[in-house]
Design a protein around this motif. Structure first.
Motif, short mmCIF file in Angstrom:
data_model
loop_
_atom_site.label_atom_id
_atom_site.label_comp_id
_atom_site.label_asym_id
_atom_site.label_seq_id
_atom_site.Cartn_x
_atom_site.Cartn_y
_atom_site.Cartn_z
N PRO A 268 1.11 -1.03 -0.09
CA PRO A 268 0.03 -0.02 -0.21
C PRO A 268 0.66 0.54 -0.30
O PRO A 268 2.51 1.12 0.54
CB PRO A 268 -0.73 -0.07 1.34
N ASP A 269 0.33 2.53 -0.37
CA ASP A 269 0.87 3.87 -0.25
C ASP A 269 0.39 4.43 0.08
O ASP A 269 -1.35 4.86 -0.40
CB ASP A 269 1.24 4.15 -2.05
N ASP A 270 0.26 5.00 1.63
CA ASP A 270 -0.37 5.70 2.49
C ASP A 270 0.20 6.38 3.38
O ASP A 270 0.95 6.64 3.10
CB ASP A 270 -1.33 4.32 3.21
N ALA A 271 -0.20 6.96 3.94
CA ALA A 271 0.07 7.68 5.41
C ALA A 271 1.48 7.51 5.73
O ALA A 271 2.09 8.68 5.81
CB ALA A 271 -0.68 8.38 5.64
N VAL A 272 1.32 6.04 6.25
CA VAL A 272 2.00 5.61 6.43
C VAL A 272 4.11 5.30 6.42
O VAL A 272 4.95 5.51 6.63
CB VAL A 272 2.51 4.32 7.23
N GLY A 273 3.24 5.19 5.04
CA GLY A 273 4.60 5.13 4.49
C GLY A 273 4.66 4.31 2.31
O GLY A 273 3.01 4.07 2.32
N THR A 274 5.24 4.97 1.75
CA THR A 274 5.06 4.74 0.68
C THR A 274 5.22 3.78 -0.61
O THR A 274 6.02 2.56 0.77
CB THR A 274 5.85 5.95 -0.73
N ALA A 275 5.14 3.09 -1.03
CA ALA A 275 5.33 1.42 -2.04
C ALA A 275 6.38 1.16 -1.63
O ALA A 275 7.17 0.21 -1.52
CB ALA A 275 4.01 1.05 -2.92
N ALA A 276 7.37 2.44 -2.11
CA ALA A 276 8.55 1.98 -2.47
C ALA A 276 9.44 1.76 -0.58
O ALA A 276 10.43 0.86 -1.04
CB ALA A 276 9.23 3.33 -3.43
N PHE A 277 8.98 2.59 0.58
CA PHE A 277 9.22 2.53 1.62
C PHE A 277 9.17 1.39 1.59
O PHE A 277 9.81 0.82 2.58
CB PHE A 277 8.79 3.71 2.21
N ARG A 278 8.15 0.87 1.74
CA ARG A 278 7.20 -0.77 2.24
C ARG A 278 8.49 -1.86 1.21
O ARG A 278 9.24 -2.58 1.87
CB ARG A 278 6.22 -0.78 2.29
N ARG A 279 8.64 -1.62 0.53
CA ARG A 279 9.32 -2.09 -0.56
C ARG A 279 11.28 -2.32 0.60
O ARG A 279 11.65 -3.42 0.57
CB ARG A 279 9.46 -2.43 -2.05
N ALA A 280 11.36 -1.38 0.53
CA ALA A 280 12.67 -1.40 1.14
C ALA A 280 12.39 -1.73 2.47
O ALA A 280 14.24 -2.69 2.69
CB ALA A 280 13.48 -0.47 1.01
#
Ligand SMILES: Cc1cc2nc3c(=O)[nH]c(=O)nc-3n(C[C@H](O)[C@H](O)[C@H](O)COP(=O)(O)OP(=O)(O)OC[C@H]3O[C@@H](n4cnc5c(N)ncnc54)[C@H](O)[C@@H]3O)c2cc1C
Length: 299
Positions: A268-280
């Motif tokens: 998900p790309d949400d207020a907590v973090g972007t999708a790229a951030f979560r993939r990292a």
């Protein structure tokens, strides 16, 4: 706020609970540890007409160890998963994941069944259940069925549980020699993870014979990562231990394969973090879990 008015039932038998659920569906909620349900009722996000407390039902908090599995009753508290010596010995990854759920106060009330049915897409125990191919036993007045955890989750906070059904038991395969770790990354200790990863392997003569890899927080439900499972299978255990210790871990073939597996996810790309951030985060958690599983001693 206070909850909307509701009728409270506390049967002392399984038949009593199933009868109440059959009578009151669809406007009924099962109460286990109450750590999610009561909060949702207090803010009136849910307004069940009837609440059926299952805490007095005998047998729902049994733990049974068989030759190749662990069977856990739905009302077993998360704190007990964390501490029970037999579980810590037989399936330590379950205790490891349980210890990461919320705070001690939460764990002392929250149950495994409540966690699995609440179906938060980032929660630790659903991710573990999906990774380890757990089987969920659901009972209703009409009968019983067993659902694989891999097909139980439909979308965030939504499961395959049908009206009138109660989750009674979770069977988690625990074959001899299983090595497994759970790693999560969260903003603060014991917060719900941003990303959680479970890795479980069977090793034959120092080589990974089979691997299961699952992740939470990277999609609408916990997911298996087949590309990561393929990346681990056939590798020497020493190679799994390698990426964290080598000077340039990001350049190891194994880490590159795990990173590619992370890149295939659709977080998900949400207020907590972007999708790229979560993939990292997922890349990092996968590497730590792979390294960690190589350090687990075979039982
Ligand atoms: C401050 C805080 C921090 C938290 N941190 C985490 C965390 O880090 N990780 C995490 O995973 N969770 C976390 N939680 C959530 C908490 O762990 C969950 O609420 C808990 O796991 C749910 O279990 P419960 O027994 O309390 O379920 P309940 O709240 O009683 O029920 C939850 C849902 O499941 C249904 N249900 C319960 N049992 C059954 C059953 N046997 N059959 C069918 N349906 C059932 C209920 O009807 C309800 O819809 C946190 C909660 C709080 C308040």
């Amino acid at each position: 706020m206070k909850p909307a008015p509701f009728r409270y039932r506390r049967p002392d038998s399984l038949a009593g609970v199933l009868g109440e659920l059959a009578d009151a569906e669809p406007d009924v909620a099962v109460l286990a540890g109450g750590q999610s349900l009561v909060r949702l009722m207090n803010v009136r996000a849910v307004r069940p007409a009837v609440v059926v407390d299952i805490n007095r039902v005998p047998g729902l908090d049994d733990i049974t160890l068989t030759a190749d599995a662990v069977r856990v009753g739905a009302t077993v508290r998360v704190a007990r998963l964390e501490r029970e010596p037999a579980l810590r010995d037989r399936l330590p990854v379950l205790s490891e994941a349980a210890a990461l759920v919320g705070h001690p106060q939460i764990r002392s009330r929250a149950t495994i069944g409540g966690s699995l049915c609440h179906a938060d897409p980032a929660a630790e125990l659903p991710t573990l259940a999906v990774t380890l191919d757990a089987r969920l036993r659901l009972r209703s007045a009409a009968g019983e069925r067993v659902v694989p955890a891999t097909s139980f989750y439909r979308s965030p906070w939504t499961t395959d549980r049908r009206p009138g059904e109660l989750l009674t038991e979770i069977e988690i395969p625990a074959p001899p020699g299983l090595l497994a770790r759970f790693v999560e990354i969260s903003r603060r200790t014991n917060d719900l993870p941003l990303v959680g990863v479970c890795v479980a392997i069977l090793v034959d003569e120092g080589v990974v014979a089979s691997a299961r890899v699952g992740a939470g927080g990277v999609g609408p439900t916990p997911v298996r990562l087949p590309a990561a499972e393929r990346a681990l299978t056939g590798r020497a255990l020493t190679e799994l231990a390698g990426p964290a210790s080598s000077r340039r871990p990001d350049e190891s073939p194994l880490y590159r394969a795990l990173a590619a597996a992370a890149d295939e996810t659709d977080p998900p790309d949400d207020a907590v973090g972007t999708a790229a951030f979560r993939r990292a985060l997922l890349r990092s958690a996968l590497r730590r879990a792979a390294t960690g599983v190589a350090a687990v001693e075979a039982r």
